[in-house]
Motif scaffolding. Sequence first.
Motif, PDB file in Angstrom:
ATOM      1  N   ILE A  39       0.865  -1.178   0.000  1.00 39.36           N
ATOM      2  CA  ILE A  39       0.000   0.000   0.000  1.00 39.36           C
ATOM      3  C   ILE A  39       0.902   1.228   0.000  1.00 39.36           C
ATOM      4  CG2 ILE A  39      -1.825   1.249   1.206  1.00 39.36           C
ATOM      5  CD1 ILE A  39      -2.620  -1.401   2.534  1.00 39.36           C
ATOM      6  N   THR A  40       0.753   2.082  -0.998  1.00 45.38           N
ATOM      7  CA  THR A  40       1.615   3.260  -1.099  1.00 45.38           C
ATOM      8  C   THR A  40       1.067   4.405  -0.246  1.00 45.38           C
ATOM      9  OG1 THR A  40       0.518   4.407  -2.937  1.00 45.38           O
ATOM     10  CG2 THR A  40       1.983   2.570  -3.504  1.00 45.38           C
ATOM     11  N   LYS A  41       1.927   5.362   0.001  1.00 44.70           N
ATOM     12  CA  LYS A  41       1.519   6.507   0.810  1.00 44.70           C
ATOM     13  C   LYS A  41       0.643   7.490   0.040  1.00 44.70           C
ATOM     14  CE  LYS A  41       4.979   6.309   4.415  1.00 44.70           C
ATOM     15  NZ  LYS A  41       6.086   6.982   5.125  1.00 44.70           N
ATOM     16  N   LYS A  42       0.335   7.156  -1.196  1.00 44.40           N
ATOM     17  CA  LYS A  42      -0.644   7.936  -1.952  1.00 44.40           C
ATOM     18  C   LYS A  42      -2.068   7.548  -1.553  1.00 44.40           C
ATOM     19  CE  LYS A  42       1.775  10.653  -4.621  1.00 44.40           C
ATOM     20  NZ  LYS A  42       1.581  12.119  -4.636  1.00 44.40           N
ATOM     21  N   ALA A  43      -2.220   6.394  -0.920  1.00 43.71           N
ATOM     22  CA  ALA A  43      -3.545   5.901  -0.545  1.00 43.71           C
ATOM     23  C   ALA A  43      -4.172   6.792   0.529  1.00 43.71           C
ATOM     24  CB  ALA A  43      -3.448   4.465  -0.042  1.00 43.71           C
ATOM     25  N   LYS A  44      -5.418   7.172   0.317  1.00 40.32           N
ATOM     26  CA  LYS A  44      -6.123   8.017   1.281  1.00 40.32           C
ATOM     27  C   LYS A  44      -6.717   7.201   2.424  1.00 40.32           C
ATOM     28  CE  LYS A  44      -7.367  11.543  -2.147  1.00 40.32           C
ATOM     29  NZ  LYS A  44      -8.485  12.261  -2.828  1.00 40.32           N
ATOM     30  N   GLN A  45      -6.946   5.901   2.173  1.00 39.92           N
ATOM     31  CA  GLN A  45      -7.555   5.043   3.196  1.00 39.92           C
ATOM     32  C   GLN A  45      -6.747   3.751   3.354  1.00 39.92           C
ATOM     33  OE1 GLN A  45     -11.509   5.285   1.059  1.00 39.92           O
ATOM     34  NE2 GLN A  45     -12.268   5.495   3.144  1.00 39.92           N
ATOM     35  N   PRO A  46      -5.497   3.842   3.772  1.00 42.30           N
ATOM     36  CA  PRO A  46      -4.661   2.642   3.847  1.00 42.30           C
ATOM     37  C   PRO A  46      -5.193   1.588   4.814  1.00 42.30           C
ATOM     38  CG  PRO A  46      -3.616   4.484   4.966  1.00 42.30           C
ATOM     39  CD  PRO A  46      -4.769   5.047   4.219  1.00 42.30           C
ATOM     40  N   GLU A  47      -5.763   2.030   5.938  1.00 44.88           N
ATOM     41  CA  GLU A  47      -6.257   1.058   6.904  1.00 44.88           C
ATOM     42  C   GLU A  47      -7.452   0.298   6.355  1.00 44.88           C
ATOM     43  OE1 GLU A  47      -7.813   0.712  11.546  1.00 44.88           O
ATOM     44  OE2 GLU A  47      -6.895   2.572  10.829  1.00 44.88           O
ATOM     45  N   GLN A  48      -8.348   1.002   5.667  1.00 49.69           N
ATOM     46  CA  GLN A  48      -9.513   0.342   5.087  1.00 49.69           C
ATOM     47  C   GLN A  48      -9.096  -0.631   3.977  1.00 49.69           C
ATOM     48  OE1 GLN A  48      -9.254   3.475   5.880  1.00 49.69           O
ATOM     49  NE2 GLN A  48     -11.127   4.217   6.878  1.00 49.69           N
ATOM     50  N   ILE A  49      -8.047  -0.271   3.237  1.00 53.80           N
ATOM     51  CA  ILE A  49      -7.534  -1.172   2.198  1.00 53.80           C
ATOM     52  C   ILE A  49      -6.997  -2.444   2.838  1.00 53.80           C
ATOM     53  CG2 ILE A  49      -5.728  -1.479   0.455  1.00 53.80           C
ATOM     54  CD1 ILE A  49      -6.010   1.532  -0.149  1.00 53.80           C
ATOM     55  N   PHE A  50      -6.254  -2.292   3.931  1.00 52.43           N
ATOM     56  CA  PHE A  50      -5.758  -3.481   4.636  1.00 52.43           C
ATOM     57  C   PHE A  50      -6.913  -4.314   5.158  1.00 52.43           C
ATOM     58  CE2 PHE A  50      -4.251  -6.026   8.120  1.00 52.43           C
ATOM     59  CZ  PHE A  50      -3.013  -6.490   7.684  1.00 52.43           C
ATOM     60  N   GLN A  51      -7.949  -3.647   5.662  1.00 53.11           N
ATOM     61  CA  GLN A  51      -9.138  -4.368   6.134  1.00 53.11           C
ATOM     62  C   GLN A  51      -9.692  -5.276   5.040  1.00 53.11           C
ATOM     63  OE1 GLN A  51     -12.284  -1.893   7.514  1.00 53.11           O
ATOM     64  NE2 GLN A  51     -11.163  -1.093   9.264  1.00 53.11           N
ATOM     65  N   PHE A  52      -9.753  -4.742   3.820  1.00 52.85           N
ATOM     66  CA  PHE A  52     -10.278  -5.553   2.714  1.00 52.85           C
ATOM     67  C   PHE A  52      -9.448  -6.814   2.525  1.00 52.85           C
ATOM     68  CE2 PHE A  52      -9.251  -6.594  -1.733  1.00 52.85           C
ATOM     69  CZ  PHE A  52     -10.385  -7.352  -2.010  1.00 52.85           C
ATOM     70  N   TYR A  53      -8.125  -6.673   2.472  1.00 56.77           N
ATOM     71  CA  TYR A  53      -7.277  -7.850   2.256  1.00 56.77           C
ATOM     72  C   TYR A  53      -7.381  -8.836   3.422  1.00 56.77           C
ATOM     73  CZ  TYR A  53      -5.189  -6.029  -1.989  1.00 56.77           C
ATOM     74  OH  TYR A  53      -5.008  -5.584  -3.280  1.00 56.77           O
ATOM     75  N   ASP A  54      -7.498  -8.303   4.628  1.00 57.49           N
ATOM     76  CA  ASP A  54      -7.648  -9.174   5.794  1.00 57.49           C
ATOM     77  C   ASP A  54      -8.970  -9.944   5.713  1.00 57.49           C
ATOM     78  OD1 ASP A  54      -6.318  -9.763   8.472  1.00 57.49           O
ATOM     79  OD2 ASP A  54      -8.365  -9.276   9.124  1.00 57.49           O
TER      80      ASP A  54
END
Length: 538
Positions: free
Chosen positions: A354-369
């Motif tokens: 997940i790059t630091k351009k992502a506005k919602q990195p935690e939510q993106i991780f939630q999806f993969y989890d």
Amino acid sequence: MTALSLALSACGGDSSATKSSGDNQTSGETALFGEQPLEFSFYSNYDFASPIGYGNDVSTKWLKENKKLNLVEIGSNGNASQKFGTMVASNDLPDVIMLDRGSTDYTTMQKNGMLVPLDDYYKKYPVLQKLIDPETFNMLKAEDGHIYVIPNWFDSAQNQYKNVNTGWTVNQEIYADLGKPELKTFDDLYSYLKQVKEKFPNVVPLEPGIAMNGVNMLYKLIYAGNGGNRTIWNIGDVPTFPNTETHTLESIFNDPAYLDAFKYMSQLTREGLVSPDMFTQKQEQVQEKLNSGRIAVTAISNITGLGNTANDILRAKDPNAGYDFIPFLYKSGIDPTTVNPHTYGTLGWNVVVITKKAKQPEQIFQFYDWWASEEGQRINAFGPPGLLYDKVDENGAPIDNEKAKTIKPEEKANLKIGLFNPLGSPLYYKITHFKNAQDPDHQNWGMAASEYFAKFAKLNTDQFNNMKLDPKSDAGIKEQQIKQIWQEANAKMIFAKNDEELEAVYKKLQADVMKAGYEDILAEKTKLWQSNLAQMKP
């Protein structure tokens, strides 16, 4: 790499990306995946990767409607290196990238502060952490001690359902028509291919798929069958022979099986028994040949995926059609019990960052989890609930509903179940295993083949991960030169007019790579191997 270096020097000091990412990391309570809309861009850093058309298959349509997830796909346009360099140079990175673990692209981004550390997310959302072995976590850590990656198609040492996607298969209709002759040795294979060519002139006798690392899976499988305890892993960008007693990488030229494999494959090529397009064809062309049944024998990387689609199509027309997997072939005189070409590992194939351009990195991780969970992996393998199943058994495997029992194969193929697969986990293998066990007449062909081929996977290759050399280092520059020399020689040997010409190329190859520093590469990678072994210790 020049573009990447220039871009980093230009944008490495851009604190806005870092700051905005920090602001987005956990502060208070965060809505769970599916409760709020989530959109992120995704790029797969591979030449062969292309957008699937998110929302057009049953699983991604369900994700859009039920989990409020929208994925913006970015294609590589067949030139991943150029595409990646352009994105970095313009400081216009996607939110998520899939790429090789330990690659220069990954390490450069990580060292320049362009990636979001995921340590806290792993602790907060525990599905992935529970599935990944502690030793694997150690191997995933960067030099600074943080974890920036989510492994893709990873496994667990506790999981008995390994994911193996390559092996020999035969076209059942052609095989039956020719009387189902014995296919155990390379001599058997040669005789069979000659029969195919004579009786079925419009069929490819032996399909090797697409070339990777200057060769294809066919050569790797021939090499592995030319001597006991050889693996397809040996034949990478720069082939090596690992001595597991001394833990040193030795010269592949010391292994007679290496030259023998080239001689056999060259003979098949000279006699027109192998697809002549092996170095130029695309995956789509291979898939089309499989789908139309115009291949007699395959030795293809990812046959479990390509063959699964082909079997659905062919069996829709004739239940006796399709491809069947067979044991690994071997050279006459070799003990077949020692032919175990496959390897396995808990680290998987590649990684998601997940790059630091992502506005919602935690939510993106939630999806993969969540996607790694039982529910996510079930949707991955069998589609969303309410389509072909309404309930699951005690093992989490779907119980077929009435539609699943009556759906036509071509209609099921059009659902494109499994097309969207951004992550694999041990639960995928486990759920699919139990599903196959409860319904053997309608089992997933690809997973059945994977379980079959996995019986021949004896070597754990976690110890050989993260062994890529810095391309700017002296050893790294030598490695790139040697890789180029090797790839050019591979094609010349395979297409040699006779064994004399092949041996001349082989002799020159050995001299050229030695002159270019092959022994230095072996020494450097031996150090990395031994370092891995030390790191993996509890």
